[in-house]
Design a protein around this motif. Structure first.
Motif, short mmCIF file in Angstrom:
data_model
loop_
_atom_site.label_atom_id
_atom_site.label_comp_id
_atom_site.label_asym_id
_atom_site.label_seq_id
_atom_site.Cartn_x
_atom_site.Cartn_y
_atom_site.Cartn_z
N PRO A 1 0.67 -1.17 0.02
CA PRO A 1 0.16 -0.02 0.04
C PRO A 1 0.70 1.24 -0.05
O PRO A 1 0.29 2.50 -0.49
CB PRO A 1 -0.68 -0.11 1.35
CG PRO A 1 -0.78 -1.63 1.74
CD PRO A 1 0.48 -2.04 1.17
N THR A 2 2.00 1.38 0.55
CA THR A 2 2.99 2.38 0.70
C THR A 2 3.35 2.89 -0.98
O THR A 2 3.92 3.94 -0.92
CB THR A 2 4.01 2.12 1.55
OG1 THR A 2 5.22 1.12 0.96
CG2 THR A 2 3.63 1.80 2.91
N THR A 3 3.39 1.93 -1.77
CA THR A 3 3.89 2.17 -3.08
C THR A 3 2.94 2.06 -4.18
O THR A 3 3.26 2.20 -5.34
CB THR A 3 5.29 1.28 -3.42
OG1 THR A 3 4.72 0.00 -3.37
CG2 THR A 3 6.37 1.71 -2.42
N SER A 4 1.68 1.27 -3.71
CA SER A 4 0.68 1.04 -4.60
C SER A 4 1.20 -0.05 -5.72
O SER A 4 0.56 -0.05 -6.83
CB SER A 4 0.33 2.22 -5.09
OG SER A 4 0.83 2.69 -6.18
N ARG A 5 2.12 -0.77 -5.54
CA ARG A 5 2.54 -1.88 -6.20
C ARG A 5 2.03 -3.19 -5.81
O ARG A 5 2.00 -3.45 -4.77
CB ARG A 5 4.06 -1.68 -6.39
CG ARG A 5 4.66 -0.52 -7.01
CD ARG A 5 4.22 -0.50 -8.61
NE ARG A 5 4.58 0.93 -9.05
CZ ARG A 5 4.24 1.44 -10.20
NH1 ARG A 5 3.52 0.57 -11.10
NH2 ARG A 5 4.73 2.46 -10.66
N VAL A 6 1.89 -3.97 -6.78
CA VAL A 6 1.51 -5.27 -6.82
C VAL A 6 2.85 -6.11 -6.99
O VAL A 6 3.32 -6.18 -7.97
CB VAL A 6 0.41 -5.98 -7.97
CG1 VAL A 6 0.14 -7.57 -7.77
CG2 VAL A 6 -0.98 -5.06 -7.50
N ARG A 7 3.20 -6.84 -6.03
CA ARG A 7 4.53 -7.50 -5.87
C ARG A 7 4.23 -9.06 -6.33
O ARG A 7 5.26 -9.70 -6.76
CB ARG A 7 5.05 -7.31 -4.53
CG ARG A 7 5.16 -6.02 -3.87
CD ARG A 7 6.09 -5.26 -4.78
NE ARG A 7 6.51 -3.92 -4.23
CZ ARG A 7 7.25 -3.03 -4.76
NH1 ARG A 7 7.63 -3.33 -6.00
NH2 ARG A 7 7.47 -1.89 -4.30
N ASN A 8 3.17 -9.50 -6.20
CA ASN A 8 2.92 -11.04 -6.38
C ASN A 8 1.70 -11.26 -6.73
O ASN A 8 0.71 -10.69 -6.28
CB ASN A 8 3.72 -11.61 -5.18
CG ASN A 8 3.82 -13.14 -5.58
OD1 ASN A 8 2.73 -13.97 -5.64
ND2 ASN A 8 4.92 -13.76 -5.90
N THR A 9 1.39 -12.31 -7.60
CA THR A 9 0.05 -12.71 -7.76
C THR A 9 0.05 -14.20 -8.27
O THR A 9 0.80 -14.59 -8.74
CB THR A 9 -0.73 -12.04 -8.92
OG1 THR A 9 -1.94 -12.14 -9.35
CG2 THR A 9 0.25 -11.66 -10.14
N ASN A 10 -1.01 -14.79 -8.29
CA ASN A 10 -1.25 -16.16 -8.56
C ASN A 10 -1.67 -16.27 -10.02
O ASN A 10 -2.01 -17.39 -10.78
CB ASN A 10 -2.14 -16.97 -7.72
CG ASN A 10 -3.49 -16.65 -7.83
OD1 ASN A 10 -3.87 -15.53 -7.94
ND2 ASN A 10 -4.28 -17.77 -7.49
N HIS A 11 -2.07 -15.16 -10.71
CA HIS A 11 -2.63 -15.19 -12.26
C HIS A 11 -2.29 -13.74 -12.90
O HIS A 11 -2.19 -12.66 -12.22
CB HIS A 11 -4.12 -15.67 -12.32
CG HIS A 11 -4.90 -14.41 -12.12
ND1 HIS A 11 -5.27 -13.85 -10.84
CD2 HIS A 11 -5.57 -13.67 -13.20
CE1 HIS A 11 -6.29 -12.78 -11.19
NE2 HIS A 11 -6.24 -12.80 -12.55
N PHE A 12 -1.77 -13.87 -13.94
CA PHE A 12 -1.86 -12.72 -14.90
C PHE A 12 -2.27 -12.99 -16.26
O PHE A 12 -2.42 -13.98 -16.92
CB PHE A 12 -0.33 -12.35 -14.80
CG PHE A 12 0.66 -13.24 -15.22
CD1 PHE A 12 1.11 -13.03 -16.64
CD2 PHE A 12 1.09 -14.04 -14.46
CE1 PHE A 12 2.15 -13.80 -17.06
CE2 PHE A 12 2.12 -15.06 -15.23
CZ PHE A 12 2.60 -14.69 -16.21
#
Length: 314
Positions: A277-288
């Motif tokens: 939340p501090t950078t608004s970045r998604v660091r990891n996900t299980n699908h893309f």
């Protein structure tokens, strides 16, 4: 979906504190009253905690709590009667800090994204690595004119080059930098734009045209792509975070490596995201969604780095 754990806020604690007698300073030392009150409040908090966890002897806690309340009430009442004094307002302990919900995490990320400066650079660089570095990987560098350099596991690290005026796959069709910059900046309008776009596109699945549930999944995938892979401007990214936060089944998994873990349940499965939340970045996900529109699901998760850079493809 698992039920949300019971949490107690300031109102709950005020109501609990109101049930306790106030200190009678002249006959009951204040430190002794404080110790008793802290003990009882500690039992109350433990009791609330036990509602969320299995208890080996569920009949003992209520008995202990009732005994503690009775003992304190009897002591304070006797002192008040003997002294003829009036009880003072209860001392209230600070409310316990509650863990943020999944929706709150996404809304904080939205605010951070909205306030972020517009990125600059010659290339939009995306790198996706599966399984912490040991699995499938690929990365692309895309220039404003649509020229793209790509390499990864499938190319055996060799760089391939292609040019397309609309190099990004989004909402069932290819879009350009300019189209991403002109997307709606309000969450409802952004979701509506995506929905209309998916309905009018020629996207197909193995079973033909997608049904309503699959169209909704493509809309959701588009929102996730906006916050994780695409060069969307700050206000568009903020709108995407807010649209995701409005999903009916968003659950916080608590702090994890890289940020806060989220579990979002859809009709076609569960999406796990790690959001900072501090950078608004998604660091990891299980699908893309890949650049060619393929939807990839990884049980081990993938790490994503998406940013502007002036460094050319190596």
């Amino acid at each position: 979906m698992n039920a949300t754990p019971i949490q107690h806020g300031p109102d709950d604690r005020e109501e609990l504190a109101r049930l306790l007698p106030g200190p009678a300073e002249r006959d009951l030392p204040s430190d002794r009253h404080r110790q008793l009150q802290e003990f009882v409040m500690g039992q109350i908090e433990q009791d609330l905690k036990d509602r969320r966890e299995p208890r080996r002897a569920p009949w003992r806690r209520p008995a202990l709590l009732a005994a503690a309340l009775t003992a304190v009430a009897a002591t304070a009442t006797a002192v008040v009667v003997a002294s003829g004094g009036s009880p003072e307002p209860p001392r209230q302990s600070p409310p316990a800090a509650a863990s943020p919900s999944g929706r709150q995490i996404l809304l904080v990320a939205a605010t951070t994204a909205e306030r972020a400066p517009e990125g600059t650079g010659k290339y939009w660089h995306v790198k996706v690595v599966e399984g912490g570095g040991d699995g499938l990987w690929w990365e692309t560098w895309t220039r404003s004119d649509g020229r793209t350099w790509s390499r990864g596991t499938k190319t055996r690290s060799d760089v391939t080059v292609f040019t397309h005026p609309s190099p990004f796959r989004f909402g069932g069709e290819n879009v350009s930098f300019e189209q991403l910059r002109t997307l709606p900046t309000e969450p409802e309008a952004l979701r509506a734009w995506l929905t209309r776009n998916v309905e009018s596109s020629d996207v197909r699945t193995g079973a033909g045209r997608p049904d309503a549930a699959m169209r909704e999944q493509i809309v959701f995938d588009g929102l996730v792509s906006l916050v994780s892979q695409l060069p969307a401007p700050p206000k568009v990214r903020a709108a995407a975070f807010r649209a995701i936060a409005a999903s009916p089944k968003v659950k916080s998994l608590g702090p994890v490596k890289g940020g806060q873990g989220l579990l979002i349940t859809t009709d076609h499965g569960q999406a796990r995201l790690v959001v900072d939340p501090t950078t608004s970045r998604v660091r990891n996900t299980n699908h893309f969604v890949t650049a060619d529109g393929a939807r990839v699901t990884s049980e081990d998760g993938v790490t994503i780095v998406a940013e502007w850079t002036d460094t050319p493809p190596a």
